[in-house]
Design a protein around this motif. Sequence first.
Motif, PDB file in Angstrom:
ATOM      1  N   LEU A 166       0.835  -1.217   0.000  1.00  0.00           N
ATOM      2  CA  LEU A 166       0.000   0.000   0.000  1.00  0.00           C
ATOM      3  C   LEU A 166       0.864   1.260   0.000  1.00  0.00           C
ATOM      4  CD1 LEU A 166      -2.873  -0.685   2.557  1.00  0.00           C
ATOM      5  CD2 LEU A 166      -3.123  -0.107   0.158  1.00  0.00           C
ATOM      6  N   ILE A 167       1.842   1.258   0.887  1.00  0.00           N
ATOM      7  CA  ILE A 167       2.671   2.475   1.005  1.00  0.00           C
ATOM      8  C   ILE A 167       3.531   2.666  -0.245  1.00  0.00           C
ATOM      9  CG2 ILE A 167       4.508   3.593   2.340  1.00  0.00           C
ATOM     10  CD1 ILE A 167       3.301   2.434   4.836  1.00  0.00           C
ATOM     11  N   ARG A 168       4.011   1.578  -0.793  1.00  0.00           N
ATOM     12  CA  ARG A 168       4.856   1.717  -2.000  1.00  0.00           C
ATOM     13  C   ARG A 168       4.033   2.117  -3.223  1.00  0.00           C
ATOM     14  NH1 ARG A 168       9.935  -2.428  -1.136  1.00  0.00           N
ATOM     15  NH2 ARG A 168      10.665  -1.248   0.666  1.00  0.00           N
TER      16      ARG A 168
ATOM     17  N   PRO B 235       2.099   7.486  -5.011  1.00  0.00           N
ATOM     18  CA  PRO B 235       2.945   8.154  -6.007  1.00  0.00           C
ATOM     19  C   PRO B 235       3.828   9.209  -5.351  1.00  0.00           C
ATOM     20  CG  PRO B 235       0.730   9.048  -6.066  1.00  0.00           C
ATOM     21  CD  PRO B 235       0.710   7.959  -5.047  1.00  0.00           C
ATOM     22  N   PHE B 236       4.974   9.462  -5.980  1.00  0.00           N
ATOM     23  CA  PHE B 236       5.806  10.579  -5.531  1.00  0.00           C
ATOM     24  C   PHE B 236       5.214  11.864  -6.094  1.00  0.00           C
ATOM     25  CE2 PHE B 236       9.828   7.798  -5.078  1.00  0.00           C
ATOM     26  CZ  PHE B 236       9.505   7.536  -3.752  1.00  0.00           C
ATOM     27  N   GLN B 237       5.324  12.920  -5.334  1.00  0.00           N
ATOM     28  CA  GLN B 237       4.762  14.214  -5.746  1.00  0.00           C
ATOM     29  C   GLN B 237       5.769  14.975  -6.607  1.00  0.00           C
ATOM     30  OE1 GLN B 237       1.593  14.914  -4.627  1.00  0.00           O
ATOM     31  NE2 GLN B 237       1.620  12.928  -3.602  1.00  0.00           N
TER      32      GLN B 237
ATOM     33  N   TYR C 263       3.882  13.809   3.585  1.00  0.00           N
ATOM     34  CA  TYR C 263       3.274  12.831   4.490  1.00  0.00           C
ATOM     35  C   TYR C 263       3.647  13.102   5.937  1.00  0.00           C
ATOM     36  CZ  TYR C 263       1.151  10.121   0.865  1.00  0.00           C
ATOM     37  OH  TYR C 263       0.330   9.737  -0.153  1.00  0.00           O
TER      38      TYR C 263
ATOM     39  N   THR D 194      -4.134  14.916  -3.558  1.00  0.00           N
ATOM     40  CA  THR D 194      -3.199  14.750  -4.662  1.00  0.00           C
ATOM     41  C   THR D 194      -3.019  13.287  -5.075  1.00  0.00           C
ATOM     42  OG1 THR D 194      -1.417  14.715  -3.059  1.00  0.00           O
ATOM     43  CG2 THR D 194      -1.867  16.815  -4.103  1.00  0.00           C
ATOM     44  N   ASN D 195      -3.580  12.364  -4.303  1.00  0.00           N
ATOM     45  CA  ASN D 195      -3.435  10.963  -4.681  1.00  0.00           C
ATOM     46  C   ASN D 195      -4.546  10.580  -5.659  1.00  0.00           C
ATOM     47  OD1 ASN D 195      -3.117   8.199  -4.809  1.00  0.00           O
ATOM     48  ND2 ASN D 195      -2.412   8.096  -2.685  1.00  0.00           N
TER      49      ASN D 195
ATOM     50  N   ILE E 156      -7.418   4.147  -1.576  1.00  0.00           N
ATOM     51  CA  ILE E 156      -6.100   3.786  -1.025  1.00  0.00           C
ATOM     52  C   ILE E 156      -5.592   4.924  -0.151  1.00  0.00           C
ATOM     53  CG2 ILE E 156      -3.681   3.372  -1.657  1.00  0.00           C
ATOM     54  CD1 ILE E 156      -4.675   1.713  -3.997  1.00  0.00           C
TER      55      ILE E 156
ATOM     56  N   ILE F 241      -4.406   4.570   3.705  1.00  0.00           N
ATOM     57  CA  ILE F 241      -3.039   4.911   4.109  1.00  0.00           C
ATOM     58  C   ILE F 241      -3.036   6.116   5.033  1.00  0.00           C
ATOM     59  CG2 ILE F 241      -0.732   5.554   3.279  1.00  0.00           C
ATOM     60  CD1 ILE F 241      -1.401   4.057   0.712  1.00  0.00           C
TER      61      ILE F 241
ATOM     62  N   ILE G 184      -1.239   6.059   8.462  1.00  0.00           N
ATOM     63  CA  ILE G 184      -0.081   6.929   8.735  1.00  0.00           C
ATOM     64  C   ILE G 184      -0.404   7.975   9.791  1.00  0.00           C
ATOM     65  CG2 ILE G 184       1.510   8.634   7.725  1.00  0.00           C
ATOM     66  CD1 ILE G 184       1.444   7.010   5.153  1.00  0.00           C
TER      67      ILE G 184
ATOM     68  N   HIS H  70       8.271   3.650   2.122  1.00  0.00           N
ATOM     69  CA  HIS H  70       7.998   4.510   0.952  1.00  0.00           C
ATOM     70  C   HIS H  70       9.278   4.869   0.219  1.00  0.00           C
ATOM     71  CE1 HIS H  70       5.914   8.212  -0.900  1.00  0.00           C
ATOM     72  NE2 HIS H  70       5.532   7.137  -1.527  1.00  0.00           N
TER      73      HIS H  70
ATOM     74  N   ILE I 253      -0.023  -1.541  13.583  1.00  0.00           N
ATOM     75  CA  ILE I 253      -0.875  -1.341  12.405  1.00  0.00           C
ATOM     76  C   ILE I 253      -1.767  -2.553  12.173  1.00  0.00           C
ATOM     77  CG2 ILE I 253      -0.810  -1.141   9.872  1.00  0.00           C
ATOM     78  CD1 ILE I 253       1.584   0.776  10.275  1.00  0.00           C
TER      79      ILE I 253
ATOM     80  N   GLU J 259      -5.767  -2.473  12.046  1.00  0.00           N
ATOM     81  CA  GLU J 259      -6.542  -3.045  10.931  1.00  0.00           C
ATOM     82  C   GLU J 259      -7.665  -3.923  11.466  1.00  0.00           C
ATOM     83  OE1 GLU J 259      -3.288  -3.365   7.281  1.00  0.00           O
ATOM     84  OE2 GLU J 259      -3.658  -5.097   8.546  1.00  0.00           O
TER      85      GLU J 259
END
Lengths: 134, 171
Positions: free
Chosen positions: A50-52, A55-57, B37, B103-104, B109, B113, B117, B133, B163, B167
């Motif tokens: 999930l974390i991977r 996307p990078f900003q 983040y 922005t995602n 998801i 997240i 987080i 990450h 975590i 969950e």
Amino acid sequence: MNNCEEFQKLISVCLDEPLTTEQQNKLDVHIAQCADCRTFQESAINLRGLIRSLPFQSMAQPLRRPSPWWRRKIALPFPAVAAGILLLAASWLIHLSPTQFERVESDAESFLVFEQIDIIKLEPVSAVKLANGN
Amino acid sequence: MEIIDLQDWQAFCHGDNSAMERLYDRHSPALLSFCLYLCGDRTKSEDIVQDSFMSLMAQKEGHKITRSVRSWLFVTARNLVYNVSRRISHQSLDSLSEDHLATNSNPDISLIIDRIISSLPADEKELLLLREHQGFSVSDIAEMLNLSKENVRIRLYRIRKRIQEKERTLK
């Protein structure tokens, strides 16, 4: 090493670094038998996925040179500004205290006296008048 | 990547300004995501990324960086995030977590997240982001955060365990 906590620590380590062959074999045997540890392993792998997937900003601007200091915004914290204003107000009040008023007045009087003295016209006096006391 | 970074860094130290632009293009997206983040504010994050690169450029005198440029940038950015968040006393790091949602591309998801987080304390959040990450190794993280490797391993285990428990409660 028989309890699940120790195996779960090993599962966590295994996600970050390779284990020794002996450790890996023990872990594999345990995971095959333990539903709790299998769930922990799946959860940790899912979390990584999930974390991977995040996307990078992208930066909105290219690399910019630092602006000169006179163009930079100055952000003063509110307590510091308030303290500064209070300090200024206090020093102004002290400056205008009653003793200060008195001193100003007395200065003004002495100035006037000086003015009076200054305008007295001195005339020449004869030696006879001085002897008579006039 | 580290070898290319060091080559570019050396080139920049010898007057090649385009080498710094290459470093910026290579690392600014990851650095921005990390800051975003961590502190949740896009404008501040962009400023922090810029400031991190400015600090890097200031290291030119004396060629002060001899190891990983990437690690150096992340440690600098992380410290700047904490400096900024210390100044914004009324907003904790945990409460600043809205901008990155917008922005995602996948809101589901993002929501999951985000919950995960934002539920973590700041020190655990940065550790998780650096490992999962950004893909830093345990050794790198230990060096960056001034911790022992064993401490990093234990913390990562605790975060993963916590975590997993969260969950369960979310389900």
